[in-house]
Design an enzyme around this catalytic site. Sequence first.
Site, PDB file in Angstrom:
ATOM      1  N   ALA A  93       0.809  -1.226   0.000  1.00 13.56           N
ATOM      2  CA  ALA A  93       0.000   0.000   0.000  1.00 13.56           C
ATOM      3  C   ALA A  93       0.840   1.274   0.000  1.00 13.56           C
ATOM      4  O   ALA A  93       0.348   2.336   0.363  1.00 13.56           O
ATOM      5  CB  ALA A  93      -0.937  -0.035   1.205  1.00 13.56           C
ATOM      6  N   ASN A  95       3.393  -4.440   7.592  1.00 17.06           N
ATOM      7  CA  ASN A  95       3.767  -4.776   6.211  1.00 17.06           C
ATOM      8  C   ASN A  95       4.386  -3.605   5.467  1.00 17.06           C
ATOM      9  O   ASN A  95       5.430  -3.761   4.837  1.00 17.06           O
ATOM     10  CB  ASN A  95       2.564  -5.353   5.461  1.00 17.06           C
ATOM     11  CG  ASN A  95       2.133  -6.659   6.081  1.00 17.06           C
ATOM     12  OD1 ASN A  95       2.913  -7.600   6.172  1.00 17.06           O
ATOM     13  ND2 ASN A  95       0.909  -6.712   6.583  1.00 17.06           N
ATOM     14  N   HIS A 152      -0.134   6.882   3.440  1.00 17.17           N
ATOM     15  CA  HIS A 152       1.276   6.531   3.683  1.00 17.17           C
ATOM     16  C   HIS A 152       2.146   7.447   2.838  1.00 17.17           C
ATOM     17  O   HIS A 152       2.076   7.405   1.602  1.00 17.17           O
ATOM     18  CB  HIS A 152       1.559   5.088   3.284  1.00 17.17           C
ATOM     19  CG  HIS A 152       0.802   4.067   4.075  1.00 17.17           C
ATOM     20  ND1 HIS A 152       0.927   3.937   5.450  1.00 17.17           N
ATOM     21  CD2 HIS A 152      -0.085   3.124   3.698  1.00 17.17           C
ATOM     22  CE1 HIS A 152       0.150   2.957   5.864  1.00 17.17           C
ATOM     23  NE2 HIS A 152      -0.487   2.445   4.831  1.00 17.17           N
TER      24      HIS A 152
HETATM   25  N1  LIG Z   1       1.900  -6.757   1.972  1.00 16.99           N
HETATM   26  C1  LIG Z   1       0.814  -6.029   2.123  1.00 16.99           C
HETATM   27  O1  LIG Z   1       0.688  -4.951   1.549  1.00 16.99           O
HETATM   28  C2  LIG Z   1      -0.286  -6.520   3.009  1.00 16.99           C
HETATM   29  C3  LIG Z   1      -1.484  -5.805   3.115  1.00 16.99           C
HETATM   30  C4  LIG Z   1      -2.483  -6.308   3.951  1.00 16.99           C
HETATM   31  C5  LIG Z   1      -2.280  -7.489   4.637  1.00 16.99           C
HETATM   32  N2  LIG Z   1      -1.083  -8.143   4.513  1.00 16.99           N
HETATM   33  C6  LIG Z   1      -0.805  -9.392   5.246  1.00 16.99           C
HETATM   34  O2  LIG Z   1      -1.315 -10.485   4.496  1.00 16.99           O
HETATM   35  C7  LIG Z   1      -1.706 -11.530   5.400  1.00 16.99           C
HETATM   36  C8  LIG Z   1      -3.147 -11.927   5.120  1.00 16.99           C
HETATM   37  O3  LIG Z   1      -3.975 -10.800   5.353  1.00 16.99           O
HETATM   38  P1  LIG Z   1      -5.561 -10.937   5.389  1.00 16.99           P
HETATM   39  O4  LIG Z   1      -6.100  -9.569   5.550  1.00 16.99           O
HETATM   40  O5  LIG Z   1      -5.992 -11.780   4.245  1.00 16.99           O
HETATM   41  O6  LIG Z   1      -5.760 -11.756   6.763  1.00 16.99           O
HETATM   42  P2  LIG Z   1      -7.008 -12.697   7.153  1.00 16.99           P
HETATM   43  O7  LIG Z   1      -6.929 -12.828   8.634  1.00 16.99           O
HETATM   44  O8  LIG Z   1      -8.256 -12.211   6.519  1.00 16.99           O
HETATM   45  O9  LIG Z   1      -6.639 -14.097   6.471  1.00 16.99           O
HETATM   46  C9  LIG Z   1      -5.550 -14.884   6.859  1.00 16.99           C
HETATM   47  C10 LIG Z   1      -5.924 -16.338   6.616  1.00 16.99           C
HETATM   48  O10 LIG Z   1      -4.740 -17.136   6.779  1.00 16.99           O
HETATM   49  C11 LIG Z   1      -5.100 -18.300   7.521  1.00 16.99           C
HETATM   50  N3  LIG Z   1      -3.876 -18.784   8.165  1.00 16.99           N
HETATM   51  C12 LIG Z   1      -3.234 -18.262   9.244  1.00 16.99           C
HETATM   52  N4  LIG Z   1      -2.122 -18.972   9.499  1.00 16.99           N
HETATM   53  C13 LIG Z   1      -2.062 -19.958   8.572  1.00 16.99           C
HETATM   54  C14 LIG Z   1      -1.139 -21.005   8.318  1.00 16.99           C
HETATM   55  N5  LIG Z   1      -0.064 -21.198   9.090  1.00 16.99           N
HETATM   56  N6  LIG Z   1      -1.367 -21.836   7.276  1.00 16.99           N
HETATM   57  C15 LIG Z   1      -2.477 -21.670   6.500  1.00 16.99           C
HETATM   58  N7  LIG Z   1      -3.382 -20.700   6.690  1.00 16.99           N
HETATM   59  C16 LIG Z   1      -3.171 -19.848   7.718  1.00 16.99           C
HETATM   60  C17 LIG Z   1      -6.183 -17.869   8.483  1.00 16.99           C
HETATM   61  O11 LIG Z   1      -6.973 -18.956   8.917  1.00 16.99           O
HETATM   62  C18 LIG Z   1      -6.963 -16.874   7.619  1.00 16.99           C
HETATM   63  O12 LIG Z   1      -8.012 -17.499   6.912  1.00 16.99           O
HETATM   64  C19 LIG Z   1      -1.504 -10.983   6.821  1.00 16.99           C
HETATM   65  O13 LIG Z   1      -0.279 -11.426   7.342  1.00 16.99           O
HETATM   66  C20 LIG Z   1      -1.476  -9.484   6.616  1.00 16.99           C
HETATM   67  O14 LIG Z   1      -0.697  -8.813   7.586  1.00 16.99           O
HETATM   68  C21 LIG Z   1      -0.117  -7.692   3.710  1.00 16.99           C
END
Ligand SMILES: NC(=O)c1ccc[n+]([C@@H]2O[C@H](COP(=O)([O-])OP(=O)(O)OC[C@H]3O[C@@H](n4cnc5c(N)ncnc54)[C@H](O)[C@@H]3O)[C@@H](O)[C@H]2O)c1
Length: 274
Positions: free
Chosen positions: A127, A195, A225
């Site tokens: 983002a 992130n 940001h």
């Molecule tokens: N890089 C970026 O710009 C950015 C932006 C937003 C979110 N994120 C990151 O992406 C990730 C996912 O975000 P989200 O909003 O979809 O979260 P979310 O909580 O909606 O989904 C995460 C999913 O992963 C599953 N999960 C957790 N640990 C697991 C494992 N060890 N093996 C398999 N499945 C597992 C959970 O059950 C859940 O369904 C988070 O770590 C978040 O911080 C990154």
Amino acid sequence: MSKPLRIGIVGCGAIGTSLAKIVVRDFKKKAQLTALYDIDEHKSRTLSRILSKKEKLQVQGLKALIAASDLVVEASSATAAFGIAQEVLKKGREVLIMSVGGVAGREKELAVLCRRREGRVYIPSGAICGIDALKAVKLSQLNNVTLITTKHPSSFKGVKYIQRKRIDLEKIKSDKLLFSGTAEQAVKFFPQNINVAGILSMAGLGKGKTTVKIIASPAAQRNIHEVRIESSAATIVTRAENLLHPDNPKTSYLAVLSAAAALKQIFEPIRIGT
Ligand SMILES: NC(=O)c1ccc[n+]([C@@H]2O[C@H](COP(=O)([O-])OP(=O)(O)OC[C@H]3O[C@@H](n4cnc5c(N)ncnc54)[C@H](O)[C@@H]3O)[C@@H](O)[C@H]2O)c1
């Protein structure tokens, strides 16, 4: 014509679901969604049903997902991200990491794993804007990288750091600096910034030398940001005013699109930008 890239997704939450839909809808000539895995089986089963009536995309574990994929999209959690990347790279596959906070600072270990089996790691810009220029000016003398995040005070509800500092979010009537410090400290106190701070640190000066400021602004209607980069080649200032994803109000639209663009770039013969 080369075979479609087999993509597997670990984590079928907000981001995994959005990316899975984009792969199926927009990348069908170049890629095929082959597997979905979530520790919460209900989530991977539900997404599998939505995306494929005949095929069963849901698999029972990471091992099965890796076996079915050329590229694994990690969209699970910061705690799981490094271990998932490790398993994928050990099998000589590629991995796109969303939970950047879980791998920031561990680039050397990832690089060693990549070299062993010709694996590859992709980290989308997320983002924020300016990663392209940051990578370029890092080849000159990079002096300072600062991330300034501005959000509405209500976005900080429940953050322990705010409670410890006894800041009353409802009483904030003008812009208030909540935090100023290193990216390393920022991700501890403000895990929802993990992130963006992680991506900026990895591309620039590292977690210990990247500065993060966090501002609560009653006027902010979006998550903003700003990135300021000072180097011997250029001073760069970028600003992203993020809207939430229309289907997933938990996440920035740009973060999802950035991951989709990173995937798209893999199939393109022409690479634009650094
Ligand atoms: N890089 C970026 O710009 C950015 C932006 C937003 C979110 N994120 C990151 O992406 C990730 C996912 O975000 P989200 O909003 O979809 O979260 P979310 O909580 O909606 O989904 C995460 C999913 O992963 C599953 N999960 C957790 N640990 C697991 C494992 N060890 N093996 C398999 N499945 C597992 C959970 O059950 C859940 O369904 C988070 O770590 C978040 O911080 C990154």
